[in-house]
Design a protein around this motif. Structure first.
Motif, PDB file in Angstrom:
ATOM      1  N   TYR A 150      -0.072   4.747   7.084  1.00  0.00           N
ATOM      2  CA  TYR A 150      -0.182   4.534   7.961  1.00  0.00           C
ATOM      3  C   TYR A 150       1.351   3.797   8.171  1.00  0.00           C
ATOM      4  CZ  TYR A 150      -0.055  -1.227   7.058  1.00  0.00           C
ATOM      5  OH  TYR A 150       1.483  -1.940   6.452  1.00  0.00           O
TER       6      TYR A 150
ATOM      7  N   HIS B 136     -14.084   5.317   8.853  1.00  0.00           N
ATOM      8  CA  HIS B 136     -13.294   4.021   9.387  1.00  0.00           C
ATOM      9  C   HIS B 136     -11.702   3.662   9.523  1.00  0.00           C
ATOM     10  CE1 HIS B 136     -13.943  -0.785   8.022  1.00  0.00           C
ATOM     11  NE2 HIS B 136     -14.065  -0.247   9.427  1.00  0.00           N
TER      12      HIS B 136
ATOM     13  N   HIS C 101     -16.117 -10.434  -1.735  1.00  0.00           N
ATOM     14  CA  HIS C 101     -16.410  -8.533  -1.538  1.00  0.00           C
ATOM     15  C   HIS C 101     -15.331  -7.854  -1.884  1.00  0.00           C
ATOM     16  CE1 HIS C 101     -17.681  -4.482  -0.802  1.00  0.00           C
ATOM     17  NE2 HIS C 101     -17.216  -4.606   0.355  1.00  0.00           N
TER      18      HIS C 101
ATOM     19  N   VAL D 213     -26.219  -5.655  -4.349  1.00  0.00           N
ATOM     20  CA  VAL D 213     -27.242  -5.274  -3.260  1.00  0.00           C
ATOM     21  C   VAL D 213     -27.966  -3.829  -3.438  1.00  0.00           C
ATOM     22  CG1 VAL D 213     -27.128  -4.806  -0.667  1.00  0.00           C
ATOM     23  CG2 VAL D 213     -25.451  -6.352  -2.177  1.00  0.00           C
TER      24      VAL D 213
ATOM     25  N   SER E 276     -19.422  -0.029   8.823  1.00  0.00           N
ATOM     26  CA  SER E 276     -18.432  -0.515   9.848  1.00  0.00           C
ATOM     27  C   SER E 276     -19.402  -1.310  10.663  1.00  0.00           C
ATOM     28  CB  SER E 276     -17.642  -0.595  10.443  1.00  0.00           C
ATOM     29  OG  SER E 276     -17.140   0.542  11.197  1.00  0.00           O
TER      30      SER E 276
ATOM     31  N   ARG F  55     -15.422 -13.090   2.929  1.00  0.00           N
ATOM     32  CA  ARG F  55     -13.874 -12.567   2.606  1.00  0.00           C
ATOM     33  C   ARG F  55     -12.695 -13.591   2.068  1.00  0.00           C
ATOM     34  NH1 ARG F  55     -16.273  -9.113   3.203  1.00  0.00           N
ATOM     35  NH2 ARG F  55     -17.545  -8.217   5.339  1.00  0.00           N
TER      36      ARG F  55
ATOM     37  N   HIS G 165     -19.405 -10.103  11.122  1.00  0.00           N
ATOM     38  CA  HIS G 165     -20.161  -9.242   9.914  1.00  0.00           C
ATOM     39  C   HIS G 165     -21.689  -9.851  10.167  1.00  0.00           C
ATOM     40  CE1 HIS G 165     -21.564  -7.767   6.767  1.00  0.00           C
ATOM     41  NE2 HIS G 165     -22.370  -8.769   5.798  1.00  0.00           N
TER      42      HIS G 165
ATOM     43  N   ALA H 240      -9.492   5.757  -4.757  1.00  0.00           N
ATOM     44  CA  ALA H 240     -10.948   5.051  -4.508  1.00  0.00           C
ATOM     45  C   ALA H 240     -12.049   5.266  -5.634  1.00  0.00           C
ATOM     46  CB  ALA H 240     -11.515   3.799  -3.454  1.00  0.00           C
TER      47      ALA H 240
ATOM     48  N   VAL I 230     -10.839  12.248   2.347  1.00  0.00           N
ATOM     49  CA  VAL I 230      -9.241  11.575   2.551  1.00  0.00           C
ATOM     50  C   VAL I 230      -8.954  10.138   2.986  1.00  0.00           C
ATOM     51  CG1 VAL I 230      -7.921  11.906   4.951  1.00  0.00           C
ATOM     52  CG2 VAL I 230     -10.112  13.509   4.049  1.00  0.00           C
ATOM     53  N   GLU I 231      -7.632   9.886   1.881  1.00  0.00           N
ATOM     54  CA  GLU I 231      -8.229   8.383   1.160  1.00  0.00           C
ATOM     55  C   GLU I 231      -6.230   8.532   1.295  1.00  0.00           C
ATOM     56  OE1 GLU I 231      -8.687   6.166   0.660  1.00  0.00           O
ATOM     57  OE2 GLU I 231     -10.693   5.457   0.122  1.00  0.00           O
TER      58      GLU I 231
ATOM     59  N   TYR J 298     -22.165 -13.592  -0.125  1.00  0.00           N
ATOM     60  CA  TYR J 298     -20.407 -13.038  -0.204  1.00  0.00           C
ATOM     61  C   TYR J 298     -19.723 -12.920   1.149  1.00  0.00           C
ATOM     62  CZ  TYR J 298     -23.238  -9.257   2.850  1.00  0.00           C
ATOM     63  OH  TYR J 298     -23.308  -8.806   3.717  1.00  0.00           O
TER      64      TYR J 298
ATOM     65  N   MET K  25     -27.940  -7.685   3.924  1.00  0.00           N
ATOM     66  CA  MET K  25     -27.505  -7.632   2.613  1.00  0.00           C
ATOM     67  C   MET K  25     -28.103  -8.581   2.060  1.00  0.00           C
ATOM     68  SD  MET K  25     -24.325  -4.869   2.893  1.00  0.00           S
ATOM     69  CE  MET K  25     -23.331  -4.874   4.155  1.00  0.00           C
TER      70      MET K  25
ATOM     71  N   GLN L 225       0.651  -1.139   0.106  1.00  0.00           N
ATOM     72  CA  GLN L 225       0.468  -0.284   0.176  1.00  0.00           C
ATOM     73  C   GLN L 225       1.076   1.238  -0.402  1.00  0.00           C
ATOM     74  OE1 GLN L 225      -2.009   2.189   3.429  1.00  0.00           O
ATOM     75  NE2 GLN L 225      -3.618   1.538   2.396  1.00  0.00           N
TER      76      GLN L 225
ATOM     77  N   GLY M  62     -11.471   6.815   5.317  1.00  0.00           N
ATOM     78  CA  GLY M  62     -11.224   5.218   5.208  1.00  0.00           C
ATOM     79  C   GLY M  62     -12.011   4.562   5.163  1.00  0.00           C
TER      80      GLY M  62
ATOM     81  N   CYS N 275     -22.015  -3.557   9.487  1.00  0.00           N
ATOM     82  CA  CYS N 275     -21.255  -5.091   9.507  1.00  0.00           C
ATOM     83  C   CYS N 275     -21.872  -5.788  10.931  1.00  0.00           C
ATOM     84  CB  CYS N 275     -20.270  -4.486   9.736  1.00  0.00           C
ATOM     85  SG  CYS N 275     -18.612  -5.299  10.233  1.00  0.00           S
TER      86      CYS N 275
HETATM   87  N1  LIG Z   1     -21.321  -5.443  -0.459  1.00  0.00           N
HETATM   88  C1  LIG Z   1     -20.958  -6.266   0.496  1.00  0.00           C
HETATM   89  N2  LIG Z   1     -21.099  -4.458   1.354  1.00  0.00           N
HETATM   90  C2  LIG Z   1     -20.750  -4.616   2.206  1.00  0.00           C
HETATM   91  C3  LIG Z   1     -19.469  -5.598   2.926  1.00  0.00           C
HETATM   92  C4  LIG Z   1     -20.131  -6.638   2.119  1.00  0.00           C
HETATM   93  O1  LIG Z   1     -18.951  -7.747   2.532  1.00  0.00           O
HETATM   94  N3  LIG Z   1     -20.410  -6.901   1.206  1.00  0.00           N
HETATM   95  N4  LIG Z   1     -19.021  -5.539   4.129  1.00  0.00           N
HETATM   96  C5  LIG Z   1     -19.428  -4.368   5.185  1.00  0.00           C
HETATM   97  C6  LIG Z   1     -18.657  -4.561   6.209  1.00  0.00           C
HETATM   98  S1  LIG Z   1     -18.647  -6.119   7.139  1.00  0.00           S
HETATM   99  C7  LIG Z   1     -17.633  -3.526   6.172  1.00  0.00           C
HETATM  100  S2  LIG Z   1     -17.026  -3.832   7.941  1.00  0.00           S
HETATM  101  C8  LIG Z   1     -17.734  -2.506   5.657  1.00  0.00           C
HETATM  102  C9  LIG Z   1     -16.119  -1.811   5.730  1.00  0.00           C
HETATM  103  O2  LIG Z   1     -16.532  -1.057   4.422  1.00  0.00           O
HETATM  104  P1  LIG Z   1     -15.427   0.485   4.282  1.00  0.00           P
HETATM  105  O3  LIG Z   1     -16.196   1.180   5.670  1.00  0.00           O
HETATM  106  O4  LIG Z   1     -15.474   1.189   3.111  1.00  0.00           O
HETATM  107  O5  LIG Z   1     -14.249   0.148   4.624  1.00  0.00           O
HETATM  108  P2  LIG Z   1     -12.659  -0.001   3.457  1.00  0.00           P
HETATM  109  O6  LIG Z   1     -12.883  -1.023   2.519  1.00  0.00           O
HETATM  110  O7  LIG Z   1     -11.848  -0.856   5.140  1.00  0.00           O
HETATM  111  O8  LIG Z   1     -11.819   1.044   3.750  1.00  0.00           O
HETATM  112  C10 LIG Z   1     -11.789   1.512   2.472  1.00  0.00           C
HETATM  113  C11 LIG Z   1     -11.465   2.910   1.943  1.00  0.00           C
HETATM  114  O9  LIG Z   1     -10.367   3.304   3.079  1.00  0.00           O
HETATM  115  C12 LIG Z   1      -8.713   3.603   2.092  1.00  0.00           C
HETATM  116  N5  LIG Z   1      -7.776   3.880   3.441  1.00  0.00           N
HETATM  117  C13 LIG Z   1      -6.519   2.474   3.422  1.00  0.00           C
HETATM  118  N6  LIG Z   1      -5.987   2.833   3.879  1.00  0.00           N
HETATM  119  C14 LIG Z   1      -5.943   4.736   4.475  1.00  0.00           C
HETATM  120  C15 LIG Z   1      -5.695   5.697   5.372  1.00  0.00           C
HETATM  121  O10 LIG Z   1      -4.638   4.945   6.386  1.00  0.00           O
HETATM  122  N7  LIG Z   1      -6.022   6.186   5.831  1.00  0.00           N
HETATM  123  C16 LIG Z   1      -7.755   6.844   4.722  1.00  0.00           C
HETATM  124  N8  LIG Z   1      -7.387   7.991   5.490  1.00  0.00           N
HETATM  125  N9  LIG Z   1      -8.104   6.174   4.150  1.00  0.00           N
HETATM  126  C17 LIG Z   1      -7.658   4.785   3.877  1.00  0.00           C
HETATM  127  C18 LIG Z   1      -8.962   2.618   1.355  1.00  0.00           C
HETATM  128  O11 LIG Z   1      -8.164   3.292  -0.458  1.00  0.00           O
HETATM  129  C19 LIG Z   1     -10.663   2.485   0.982  1.00  0.00           C
HETATM  130  O12 LIG Z   1     -10.576   3.540  -0.017  1.00  0.00           O
HETATM  131  O13 LIG Z   1     -18.437  -2.567   4.374  1.00  0.00           O
HETATM  132  C20 LIG Z   1     -19.479  -3.737   4.341  1.00  0.00           C
HETATM  133  N10 LIG Z   1     -20.307  -3.733   3.368  1.00  0.00           N
END
Ligand SMILES: Nc1nc2c(c(=O)[nH]1)N[C@H]1C(S)=C(S)[C@@H](COP(=O)(O)OP(=O)(O)OC[C@H]3O[C@@H](n4cnc5c(=O)[nH]c(N)nc54)[C@H](O)[C@@H]3O)O[C@H]1N2
Ligand SMILES: Nc1nc2c(c(=O)[nH]1)N[C@H]1C(S)=C(S)[C@@H](COP(=O)(O)OP(=O)(O)OC[C@H]3O[C@@H](n4cnc5c(=O)[nH]c(N)nc54)[C@H](O)[C@@H]3O)O[C@H]1N2
Ligand code: SF4
Ligand SMILES: [Mo]
Length: 734
Positions: free
Chosen positions: A477, A153, A687, A710, A176, A615, A340, A462, A457-458, A613, A724, A98, A431, A180
């Motif tokens: 990080y 997140h 996913h 979804v 989350s 991991r 989840h 993405a 903030v990324e 879906y 979902m 990363q 995030g 989640c």
């Molecule tokens: N269809 C579907 N939807 C889901 C899920 C699924 O399985 N299927 N899962 C669910 C679950 S369990 C969860 S927990 C959520 C998680 O989903 P999200 O809340 O989106 O979390 P992540 O995918 O971890 O983070 C996404 C973004 O964080 C950015 N990122 C990574 N590191 C850093 C950093 O250090 N700083 C910053 N600023 N950005 C950073 C990445 O580039 C990425 O674009 O989604 C949920 N949604």
């Protein structure tokens, strides 16, 4: 060059007696393990060892980076950190990919095209921050500060929660929660007065019987849990896995129960029925610690194994014998609470309550091999003025989801669309890739369209960044400090995220971005520190912690304390009644069933399959699919299709299909994996694939995105989680 000064100072300290003395002092202060030398230099390469905290997922393992000539060459698990024990999952090791991703965001960007067109111009930090501060100031004046929502997140979000709390909003939502672990946290909170936490407080390695319902450990790679799981398997623990798919965990199990998707609550009720009827619960524990057992016993009378067999498609005899096995190991028996948990909406909290109640009557809460009780470590806050009083969050309308513990991310989206109870005009996104993470994508895009301001903030370009007005590139990080990271585990403590290398390009740490915005918004009083290091030093000083020791070891642990009854823990229950609430009067008062209720899910229409879906070991959702190092382990995804179904449809392992859901939404192409290891009524995918963002040059176009399909959710009326797994898909050859 403050960063280099830090590095060389640390190197000096690391070589000299200073660190050891300070570390030893901290150990004495915390009374922990005997002082030992933790080398700060890698003898093999002569490089520096820097200990920090992983952020490739949210388990927060302790890592150690090997740094030579300003480059991280290797990341290993910190042997000092109790969540890693010297080991990491593949994603943690691959985190380097990363930091050195050639697609990293390295300059602030201002949008020049339409939202989502992904057209931007690079600007200076001053211009980008000025733009954001102006917009935030305008929104504050026109609509009030509560018109700004933060979606977040990850650990780094704390700086932005601080900024926006000072600004005056409480609209902080994270997928989350409501997408989640929400239903699980709420169910355990209702039952035990506290939730299983993150990391989950499971004494899994010492369980004699482990029940996994969906929890696909080994694919879900939370490091400590997987290590403990391996221990339990090696010890010969009785393992029962309930999953429509023969998961990696199922392959280790004595019994795999290939349940009809969405019927787990029926199985749980029947298990309760057998265990209560046959008197196999822990009588003394139930008498001492629980409330409502008689009403529970009466309430589950009707849920016989024969009834559950018809619902779940499982054998009634097997339901009885597995119930007996689960009870035989009590209290060292653990029905995993899952993580989840937003599956089918209607009964998600009830399902998680049934899990909690089963654990409760088997006495596993507070016992060895069950749920341990961590001793938290009190950390002092950095003193700042009180935040202004903010309006209650806009995510819920009156009467909606009364037991939500955090604002609902999709509720903030709804408020953005309909302006109720008040308008939301700005999104601050940290995030979280809302495009992939939130269900019902059309609504997300519509809401984004209606915004006055979207800031992302990324670290990577993405999808969500493509829709932003301003993109603020964060240091990864491995390149930044974050706030102190509490360790709530068997040995509690505190860990430090600290930089190993310089930030890529012009990227900046979150603490710096938040502070600069604070200064521009006249919130300087909330940011009295000059930089993160002075902030952290002061917080450590107030907490009676030695910052230099923490920086050297990456973690400082509190003295050992009993965390289970067998080791001397005096078990206290944290509900209002002081008892484990088997029968929930709180739910009853709010108009819900006080005992777990089962709702039969709809069957897939003819020709359709339920879309499931999960991991895969080498990736964290879409967060890592652009990581070229991890791409060497897994660079695409396949759709699991039952072998017989595949044969009937004429699909082979060389086929490529598109999934079309009940609303006509079509996925990107995905390869097929015909397998005996999944039921015939569902298909399964991982996913996080199917990226569309143009800047993700590696991940773009690989695999399909379940999130896109979804288009429907079923909302949990208790806490507002979005189930979902209620979407159905047909397969078309591509
Ligand atoms: N269809 C579907 N939807 C889901 C899920 C699924 O399985 N299927 N899962 C669910 C679950 S369990 C969860 S927990 C959520 C998680 O989903 P999200 O809340 O989106 O979390 P992540 O995918 O971890 O983070 C996404 C973004 O964080 C950015 N990122 C990574 N590191 C850093 C950093 O250090 N700083 C910053 N600023 N950005 C950073 C990445 O580039 C990425 O674009 O989604 C949920 N949604
Ligand atoms: N490698 C890796 N590990 C991760 C993550 C990651 O992105 N990558 N993400 C982390 C996060 S944020 C979370 S929330 C967790 C999620 O991990 P878990 O909480 O373990 O995930 P589950 O929702 O249980 O979903 C996956 C399993 O549920 C099964 N399943 C689907 N429908 C049903 C059903 O109706 N009944 C039953 N019994 N099983 C069903 C699927 O076949 C699959 O095996 O993983 C964490 N760990
Ligand atoms: S489980 Fe893996 S990705 Fe998550 S924090 Fe630990 S090492 Fe990092
Ligand atoms: Mo999650």
């Amino acid at each position: 060059m403050p960063r280099q000064a830090t590095l060389s100072r640390r190197r000096l300290l690391g070589l000299g007696a200073g660190t050891l003395a300070a570390a030893a002092a901290a150990r004495i202060a915390f009374g922990s393990r005997a002082a030992a030398a933790h080398p700060a230099v890698d003898p093999a390469t002569d490089g520096e060892i820097v200990r920090s905290v992983c952020e490739v997922c949210f388990w927060k393992c302790g890592i150690q980076g090997h740094v030579k000539d300003g480059v991280v060459t290797k990341i290993q698990g910190s042997p000092l950190h109790p969540l890693s024990n010297g080991k990491l999952c593949p994603r943690g090791v691959g985190g380097i990919g990363q930091a050195y991703d050639p697609d990293r965001l390295v300059r602030p960007l201002l949008r020049t095209g339409a939202r989502g067109e992904d057209r931007f111009e690079p600007v200076s930090w001053d211009e980008a921050l000025g733009f954001v501060a102006d917009k935030l100031d305008t929104i504050r004046k026109q609509h009030g500060p509560e018109a700004v929502a933060l979606f977040n997140h990850g650990a780094g979000a704390s700086w932005f929660k601080h900024l926006l709390s000072a600004y005056g909003t409480a609209n902080f939502g994270a997928p989350s929660f409501a997408q989640c672990r929400g239903p699980r946290d709420v169910a355990f909170d209702l039952t035990f007065g506290s939730d299983p936490g993150s990391p989950e407080v499971l004494d899994l390695g010492r369980s004699d019987c482990l029940v996994l319902i969906g929890s696909h450990l080994g694919e879900n790679m939370h490091n400590t849990q997987v290590q403990d799981f391996a221990d339990a398997v090696a010890r010969g623990a009785d393992l029962i896995v309930v999953d429509p798919r023969f998961s990696t965990a199922a392959s280790k199990a004595r019994t795999w129960l290939p349940i009809r998707p969405g019927t787990d609550t029926a199985l749980l009720l029947a298990w309760l029925h057998v265990i209560v009827k046959e008197g196999r619960y822990q009588r003394d524990y139930v008498a001492a610690y629980t409330k409502g057992f008689e009403r529970l016993a009466a309430g589950i009378e009707a849920y016989t194994p024969a009834w559950a067999a018809a619902e779940t498609g499982l054998d009634a005899g097997l339901i009885v014998t597995t119930a007996r096995r689960i009870a035989a190991a009590a209290p060292a028996t653990l029905v995993h609470p899952g993580r989840h948990a937003t599956w089918y909406g209607a009964d998600d909290t009830h399902r998680a309550r049934a899990v909690a109640i089963l654990n409760a009557i088997l006495g596993s809460w507070g016992h060895r091999g069950g749920f341990f009780r961590p001793r938290g470590l009190k950390l002092a806050k950095y003193p700042v003025p009180a935040y202004p009083k903010a309006k209650p969050p806009a995510d819920r309308l009156p009467g909606e989801a009364p037991f939500a513990l955090e604002p609902l991310a999709q509720g903030l989206r709804r408020a953005t669309l309909d302006g109720k109870p008040y308008p939301i005009k700005g999104w601050f996104v940290y995030g979280t890739n809302l495009i992939q993470a939130l269900p019902e994508r059309e609504l997300t895009l519509k809401a984004i369209d209606a915004l006055d301001l979207l800031v992302a903030v990324e670290v990577l370009p993405a999808e969500i960044a493509g829709y932003a007005d301003v993109v603020l590139p964060e240091a990864s990080y491995l390149e930044r400090y974050d706030d102190l990271v509490p360790v709530a585990w068997k040995r509690s403590g505190v860990a430090l995220r600290q930089p190993m290398i310089e930030p890529a390009g012009e990227s900046k740490p979150g603490w710096w971005i938040a502070r600069e915005l604070g200064l521009r918004l006249d919130l300087g009083a909330y940011f009295p520190w000059q930089d993160a290091e002075s902030y952290l030093r002061e917080r450590c000083r107030l907490s009676k912690l030695d910052f230099d020791a923490l920086a050297a070891d990456g973690v400082v642990l509190a003295p050992e304390a009993p965390t289970v009854v067998e080791d001397g823990l005096a078990l206290g229950i944290e509900t209002e009644s002081g008892k484990i609430e088997l029968y929930s009067e709180r739910l009853e008062k709010a108009g819900f069933s006080a005992l777990p209720e089962y709702r039969r899910p709809a069957d897939p229409p003819p020709g359709y399959f339920r879309l499931l879906y999960g991991r895969a070991p080498a990736h964290t959702f879409g967060r890592t699919t652009n990581n070229r190092l991890l791409g060497e382990l897994a660079h695409h995804d396949k759709l699991w299709v039952n072998a017989k179904v595949a044969a009937d449809l004429g699909l082979t392992r060389d086929s490529v299909v598109r999934l079309v859901n009940q609303d006509g939404k079509e996925s990107q192409p995905i390869g097929v994996k015909p397998t005996e290891r999944i039921r015939a009524d569902c298909v399964y995918m991982v996913h996080g694939w199917g990226h569309t963002a143009t800047g993700l040059r590696y991940a773009r176009g690989r695999g399909a995105d379940d999130g896109e399909l979804v288009t429907r959710v079923e909302v949990d009326p208790v806490m507002g989680g979005t189930g979902m797994r209620v979407n159905f898909v047909a397969l078309r050859e591509a």
